[in-house]
Design a protein around this motif. Structure first.
Motif, PDB file in Angstrom:
ATOM      1  N   ARG A 172      -5.447   4.407  -1.829  1.00 30.81           N
ATOM      2  CA  ARG A 172      -5.103   3.898  -3.148  1.00 30.81           C
ATOM      3  C   ARG A 172      -5.186   2.383  -3.172  1.00 30.81           C
ATOM      4  O   ARG A 172      -4.883   1.719  -2.163  1.00 30.81           O
ATOM      5  N   ARG A 177      -4.126   0.331   4.977  1.00 29.30           N
ATOM      6  CA  ARG A 177      -4.276   0.944   3.652  1.00 29.30           C
ATOM      7  C   ARG A 177      -4.976   2.284   3.730  1.00 29.30           C
ATOM      8  O   ARG A 177      -4.662   3.220   2.991  1.00 29.30           O
ATOM      9  N   GLU A 188      -6.997  -6.921  -3.296  1.00 30.11           N
ATOM     10  CA  GLU A 188      -7.835  -5.718  -3.340  1.00 30.11           C
ATOM     11  C   GLU A 188      -9.315  -6.085  -3.401  1.00 30.11           C
ATOM     12  O   GLU A 188     -10.140  -5.509  -2.678  1.00 30.11           O
ATOM     13  N   TYR A 212       3.770   5.109   5.258  1.00 29.64           N
ATOM     14  CA  TYR A 212       3.758   4.427   3.962  1.00 29.64           C
ATOM     15  C   TYR A 212       5.182   4.399   3.394  1.00 29.64           C
ATOM     16  O   TYR A 212       6.008   5.247   3.738  1.00 29.64           O
ATOM     17  N   SER A 235       0.871  -1.179   0.000  1.00 29.52           N
ATOM     18  CA  SER A 235       0.000   0.000   0.000  1.00 29.52           C
ATOM     19  C   SER A 235       0.902   1.220   0.000  1.00 29.52           C
ATOM     20  O   SER A 235       1.654   1.452   0.948  1.00 29.52           O
ATOM     21  N   VAL A 291      -4.156  -1.419  -3.514  1.00 32.28           N
ATOM     22  CA  VAL A 291      -2.873  -2.039  -3.230  1.00 32.28           C
ATOM     23  C   VAL A 291      -2.218  -2.492  -4.532  1.00 32.28           C
ATOM     24  O   VAL A 291      -2.873  -2.643  -5.563  1.00 32.28           O
TER      25      VAL A 291
END
Length: 361
Positions: free
Chosen positions: A15, A49, A343, A57, A10, A17
């Motif tokens: 967004r 995520r 996802e 991140y 992520s 993955v």
């Protein structure tokens, strides 16, 4: 030498993955590289995520895993290459004040691998819960590897690494459910159904499952619920009292983690009863209860973190119960998927269509 493997990453909040190449270093002192066989898709990975844990991140997701130790670093004695293990995110230190008192499940200094896995360009990854197991291989602290009987299905065993252990432990360890107790479980996803199973294992005479979704109540029935309450059409506190002689349950487990479900749990327990919070609230949530009721109802209000488990004690025991036919770990596995499907598995999880999707590598 370092290995390049596939991993689900992520990169930014919200967004989708990405399945990409990651670099796994050789294990250093106290570390192990594990060849991941299975990893469950847990809400905690979705929280990572969505930025609900922190903003460090990119994240290497996945933490509810089982696999085989491939290599260990200097000084590792507890596991060796070839051992089948369930990964845990509570590698105890053995030295803090909780550990010195013999309460290792409350260790204040749990640890992870010192080295970081990276992207190919050298960007360091933050592994989810210090594990990062949506990958062909992962690097962890050796204490995060718990040996269990290799006869168990990896898909089933891996779920002990988080959700199933959290639910069973909420009933058995935190709630202290014992023979003849009445228990209510609010929220019947994976953790709630595991709490139902734990309550039955402990000898509860009556286990009342509460949810808004009839499908989840059917799941709870499979794991041993004796009664179900659909809170979309029935007031749950009144229903729980009605099923317990008007008194309320001895132990009520909130597997949702919302202020309103916690309030329901608080008022659905008997005088002197226990409330266990195992559902995870978000930082902005606030709870308001009449202080006189907190005093006047007595009992205990407890939070259950990872089911107050000690992996070295609880994982092998639960696997043994499963192999004896007394605990249906396979029943928690709704589907097996590939790394490419993570996802969409998040979406199915959010829609409440599965107990657990499990990635098989």
């Amino acid at each position: 030498m370092p290995q390049k493997v596939r991993g689900v990453v992520s990169r930014a909040k919200g967004r989708p993955v990405e399945l990409t190449t990651i670099v796994v270093p050789d294990p250093g002192p106290g570390e192990a590289v594990v060849d991941v066989q299975t990893c469950g898709v847990c809400h905690t990975d979705l929280h990572y995520r969505e930025g609900g844990i922190n903003d460090d991140y990119p994240f290497l997701l996945g933490h509810e895993a089982a696999g085989v130790v491939e290599a260990v670093g200097e000084g590792v004695t507890g596991v060796e290459p070839g051992d089948f293990v369930v990964l845990n995110w509570r590698a105890v230190c053995g030295q803090c004040r909780a550990c010195r008192r013999g309460r290792l499940e409350y260790c204040f200094d749990t640890h992870n691998a010192e080295q970081r896995m990276t992207l190919e360009d050298g960007t360091e990854l933050t592994p989810a819960l210090g594990i990062g197991a949506f990958a062909d291989k992962t690097l962890v602290a050796a204490g995060q590897c718990t040996k269990v009987d290799p006869r168990v299905s990896p898909a089933a065993a891996g779920l002990l690494g988080c959700g199933v252990m959290a639910g069973i432990g909420a009933a058995v360890n935190t709630g202290g459910v014992s023979r003849g107790d009445t228990v209510a479980v609010i929220g019947c996803g994976g953790v709630g159904c595991a709490a139902v199973a734990g309550a039955r294992l402990a000898g509860a005479s009556r286990v009342i499952a509460v949810d808004l979704d009839d499908r989840k109540l059917e799941w709870a029935n499979r794991f041993g619920a004796t009664h179900t309450v659909n809170a979309a059409s029935t007031e749950p506190v009144e229903a729980i009292r009605g099923l317990t002689g008007g008194f309320g349950a001895d132990v009520v487990i909130d597997a949702v983690g919302l202020p309103q479900t916690y309030e329901q749990a608080f008022y659905a327990r008997d005088l002197g009863g226990t409330v266990v919070l195992v559902g995870v609230p978000t930082p902005e949530m606030r709870l308001e209860l009449p202080f006189a009721d907190v005093f006047g109802r007595g009992g205990a209000l407890k939070s259950s973190w990872y089911g107050d488990c000690l992996p070295s004690r609880d994982f092998p025991m639960l696997v043994d119960l499963h192999l004896q036919g007394r605990l249906d770990l396979d029943g928690f596995v709704s589907e097996e998927i590939t790394l490419d499907d993570v996802e969409e598995a998040f979406a199915r999880m959010e829609r409440g269509e599965v107990l657990r999707s499990v990635v098989r590598l």
